[in-house]
Design an enzyme around this catalytic site. Structure first.
Site, short mmCIF file in Angstrom:
data_model
loop_
_atom_site.label_atom_id
_atom_site.label_comp_id
_atom_site.label_asym_id
_atom_site.label_seq_id
_atom_site.Cartn_x
_atom_site.Cartn_y
_atom_site.Cartn_z
N ASN A 121 -17.03 63.32 71.48
CA ASN A 121 -15.76 64.01 71.21
C ASN A 121 -15.95 65.51 71.41
O ASN A 121 -17.06 65.97 71.76
CB ASN A 121 -15.30 63.68 69.77
CG ASN A 121 -13.88 64.14 69.49
OD1 ASN A 121 -12.96 63.87 70.28
ND2 ASN A 121 -13.68 64.85 68.40
N LYS A 122 -14.90 66.24 71.19
CA LYS A 122 -14.89 67.69 71.42
C LYS A 122 -16.12 68.37 70.81
O LYS A 122 -16.54 68.03 69.70
CB LYS A 122 -13.60 68.27 70.81
CG LYS A 122 -13.39 69.76 70.96
CD LYS A 122 -13.48 70.25 72.37
CE LYS A 122 -12.59 69.52 73.34
NZ LYS A 122 -12.93 69.75 74.76
N GLN A 175 -7.86 74.06 70.38
CA GLN A 175 -6.85 72.98 70.30
C GLN A 175 -6.39 72.76 68.87
O GLN A 175 -5.25 72.35 68.64
CB GLN A 175 -7.43 71.67 70.85
CG GLN A 175 -7.62 71.63 72.35
CD GLN A 175 -9.01 72.01 72.75
OE1 GLN A 175 -9.66 72.83 72.09
NE2 GLN A 175 -9.52 71.46 73.84
N ARG A 208 -3.84 67.05 77.95
CA ARG A 208 -5.25 66.83 77.61
C ARG A 208 -5.28 65.80 76.48
O ARG A 208 -4.25 65.37 75.97
CB ARG A 208 -6.03 68.11 77.30
CG ARG A 208 -5.26 69.30 76.83
CD ARG A 208 -4.67 69.19 75.46
NE ARG A 208 -5.67 68.73 74.50
CZ ARG A 208 -5.44 68.08 73.42
NH1 ARG A 208 -4.19 67.75 73.09
NH2 ARG A 208 -6.39 67.70 72.61
N GLY A 209 -6.51 65.41 76.10
CA GLY A 209 -6.66 64.32 75.14
C GLY A 209 -6.85 63.04 75.92
O GLY A 209 -6.12 62.76 76.89
N ASP A 248 -13.43 60.79 72.99
CA ASP A 248 -13.13 60.69 74.42
C ASP A 248 -13.83 59.51 75.07
O ASP A 248 -13.44 59.06 76.14
CB ASP A 248 -13.53 61.98 75.14
CG ASP A 248 -12.51 63.06 74.84
OD1 ASP A 248 -12.57 63.63 73.74
OD2 ASP A 248 -11.63 63.28 75.70
O1 MRU Z 1 -10.66 68.82 75.96
P1 MRU Z 1 -9.59 68.02 75.28
O2 MRU Z 1 -8.59 68.85 74.57
O3 MRU Z 1 -8.96 67.03 76.24
O4 MRU Z 1 -10.36 67.18 74.19
C1 MRU Z 1 -9.66 66.29 73.38
C2 MRU Z 1 -10.50 65.68 72.32
O5 MRU Z 1 -11.66 65.95 72.20
C3 MRU Z 1 -9.85 64.64 71.45
O6 MRU Z 1 -10.44 64.63 70.19
C4 MRU Z 1 -10.03 63.25 72.09
O7 MRU Z 1 -9.54 63.26 73.42
C5 MRU Z 1 -9.35 62.18 71.34
S1 MRU Z 1 -7.61 62.29 71.57
C6 MRU Z 1 -6.83 61.09 70.70
#
Ligand code: MRU
Length: 370
Positions: A254-255, A203, A53-54, A244
């Site tokens: 973002n998250k 996370q 993920r990320g 994202d």
């Molecule tokens: O749902 P996830 O764990 O994939 O979300 C990740 C994030 O929100 C990160 O902050 C984002 O992808 C930036 S990663 C460098």
């Protein structure tokens, strides 16, 4: 980055077995498991079900997913179908579409028999580019930390709050938000990182804490609701998060929960920076609230949490009544006006169309949609 004494990336091509390997993040921090991805369905599941993920890492995984499929069937139909299957896995991070488009544009110019080799080469380049982008984000972001450190007493740490995991596990290496932290450590600047636990999937608690501990970065895990209180009491010098998808006008998706941190930061005069490699910018959209699709994940991620029992078993437990459904939007949008600056591989800019266009003049910023 290091796991024990060994340097790992989060995804790599293993020459010995000719397989693509990933760290299966579902089991961290309790178990470090490396798995091979073999079929298109496995690549899709790995992204959708968050073995990886990320934003940058899901782009890199999709690139290798295309490459692996080209070994089995390099036809145009297979290329198009693979683009579609992998693109459907997660809707918000634009790096996924970016990597798939990149792979398709390189491969569609080649005859089918030349595609597999070229695809693995390009996937490896995408990974290397991500590592270099993130290293440079650290080089530029370090200057923000250095400036803050100038006003500290000797030995007093710069206190950085971060949300979710925008660390090396979310990228191929270094991380985005964490890269300035690792660079600060290397430069001998004392820091302390406030790690938001980041419900519902935790996370921060599971992954960012593991990264920080693994690299000896002083840190504390805090509940998501503590950030505002810490800011009110002068205990946060700067917020650095990942993204994202960033619009051409500087809105940042973002998250879930990032927006609330940005509001609290604004109210308390705390600088709020977003770190991103350029493939995370969606140059086709300008209005984050209107134009970015927000992933809705299963409500069970809210009603249940995963943890380790005393006997070592990793399991899920239910925390809410049987009759209560969970509602689970996975991302939110922070408007550009709440963002102090964007830290990119080319430098730091204002979160605005002018700011981004100044660093990336060839991208051609999209006209606002009707
Ligand atoms: O749902 P996830 O764990 O994939 O979300 C990740 C994030 O929100 C990160 O902050 C984002 O992808 C930036 S990663 C460098």
């Amino acid at each position: 980055m290091r796991v024990g004494d060994t340097h790992y990336r989060s995804i790599w091509f293993d020459e010995a077995t000719s397989e693509v390997k990933i760290i299966d993040q579902r089991w961290l921090p309790h178990e470090f498991r490396v798995v091979s991805l073999k079929t298109r369905e496995e690549y899709a599941a790995a992204i959708r079900d968050m073995w990886v993920r990320g934003a940058p890492l899901i782009g890199a995984t999709a690139a290798y997913g295309v490459a692996d499929q080209m070994k089995r069937d390099p036809s145009d139909t297979s290329l198009d179908e693979t683009w579609k299957v992998l693109h459907e896995t997660r809707p918000t991070a634009v790096n996924l579409r970016w990597a798939l488009d990149d792979m398709r544009s390189v491969l569609s110019q080649l005859p089918p028999e030349k595609r597999a080799e070229a695809a693995f080469r390009r996937a490896a380049e995408i990974c290397d580019e991500d590592v270099e982008n993130n290293r440079m984000i650290g080089v530029h972001g370090l200057e923000i930390v250095r400036e803050i450190a100038k006003n500290k007493a000797p030995g007093e740490p710069v206190r950085i709050l971060t949300h979710c995991n925008a660390g090396w596990l979310a990228t191929v290496d270094w991380g985005t938000a964490t890269s300035p932290m690792y660079h600060a450590m290397e430069a001998g600047i004392p820091i302390h990182v406030w790690v938001d636990e980041t419900r519902p999937r935790n996370q921060g608690a599971l992954l960012t804490s593991w990264e920080m501990a693994g690299h000896g970065v002083p840190h504390s895990l805090i509940v998501d609701n503590a950030g505002g209180h810490l800011m009110q009491h002068g205990q946060v010098d700067v917020v650095i998060v990942g993204t994202d998808r960033t619009t051409a006008a500087g809105d940042v998706c973002n998250k879930i929960g990032t927006y609330l941190k940005a509001l609290a930061a604004k109210d308390n005069g705390v600088p709020f920076y977003v770190a991103l490699p350029s493939p995370t910018v969606d140059w086709t959209v300008t209005d984050g609230l209107r134009d970015i699709p927000i992933e809705e994940r299963d409500g069970s991620e809210v009603t249940h949490v995963q943890g380790k029992l005393e006997d070592g078993t990793i399991t899920q437990v239910q925390i809410s009544p049987d009759a209560t459904p969970g509602h689970n939007p996975a991302f939110d949008v922070t408007p550009a006006r709440l963002v102090t600056g964007l830290i990119t591989e080319r430098g730091i800019c204002e979160a605005s169309m002018e700011g981004l266009a100044g660093l990336f003049p060839k991208q051609g910023v999209a006209e606002p949609a009707e």
